[in-house]
Design a protein around this motif. Structure first.
Motif: not given
Length: 255
Positions: A83-89, A113-119, A121-129, A140-144
């Motif tokens: 959770d701390a690493r997800l927040l840092e990301a 599952d909540e952590q897997k969803l957040e991971l 989504f954050l990876l999708a955003q990072a790659h998009r940027h 994003l497909k994994r998130y959906l």
């Protein structure tokens, strides 16, 4: 030294350290004595909760400082604290540092599952940027896939926006629909649903969602931008048809 997570009285020293931390996270009347916590992983947990508090109050620099303190307290314990690493990301992405976000999330192994969803989504955003469209879409497909039971309307709106940015119009439509189902009065969800319909060329369905002049004007703006792009590309016949539809919308709104 007293470090306040939320205003109020001190925790009882007889409580177990982790229980003290959880109490401080859930009861605004408590504070934390970080220096007195007997194990490094408890200090990591405490700093994490302080970072969350600063995030809630929109003090992002202070949140980042607490996460750095957590990492310094025990690098090994911090690495295990997903959770701390997800927040840092998330903070790194907010600061437009996608490379740092990816580095923080490297080898992260979420346990729920909540952590897997957040991971995802954050990876999708990072790659998009970073302009990495395909990895972003895979995440994003994994998130959906993982979020079939998710009813967080605001997060689904974020997903719809990200899907549109990646050119995944059907995914954007799916996410926007789910957001509107979860919260029917959320105008932002309605707006992204309109955008998704428009991106798919389903103009009548997009227009049917408009419930006032302001939204009609927004729709007209989208159509005008699309027509301008068609003209820039030399597709005058298609642009003329687009402008014809636009004129019809204007007449209907005026009627």
């Amino acid at each position: 030294m007293l470090r306040s997570i939320l205003p109020g009285a001190c925790l009882k020293p007889s409580l177990d350290g982790r229980a003290q931390i959880n109490a401080a996270a859930n009861e605004p009347a408590h504070t934390l004595r970080l220096a007195e916590l007997p194990q490094p992983e408890w200090a990591v947990e405490a700093h994490y909760h302080l970072a969350r508090h600063h995030l809630w109050t929109n003090e992002l620099d202070k949140a980042a400082e607490e996460l750095a303190a957590a990492r310094n307290a025990s690098p090994d314990a911090y690495r295990q604290h997903i959770d701390a690493r997800l927040l840092e990301a998330r903070l790194a992405l907010h600061a437009r540092r996608p490379h740092d976000a990816l580095a923080v999330l490297q080898d992260a192994q979420p346990s729920d599952d909540e952590q897997k969803l957040e991971l995802a989504f954050l990876l999708a955003q990072a790659h998009r940027h970073l302009g990495q469209t395909e990895p972003a879409w895979q995440q994003l497909k994994r998130y959906l896939y993982l979020s079939s039971d998710d009813h967080d309307a605001l997060r689904l709106v974020e997903v719809a926006e990200l899907a549109l940015a990646l050119g995944q119009r059907s995914a954007a439509l799916h996410a926007a629909r789910r957001a509107l189902e979860a919260q029917p009065d959320l105008r932002l969800a309605r707006w992204f649903l309109v955008r998704a319909y428009h991106a798919l060329g389903r103009y009548e369905q997009a227009l049917a969602l408009h419930d006032g002049l302001g939204q009609v004007l927004g729709y007209v703006s989208l159509q005008a931008d699309a027509a301008r792009k068609l003209l820039d590309d030399g597709k005058t016949a298609v642009a003329a048809a687009q402008l014809g539809r636009l004129a019809g919308v204007a007449r209907d709104a005026h009627a």
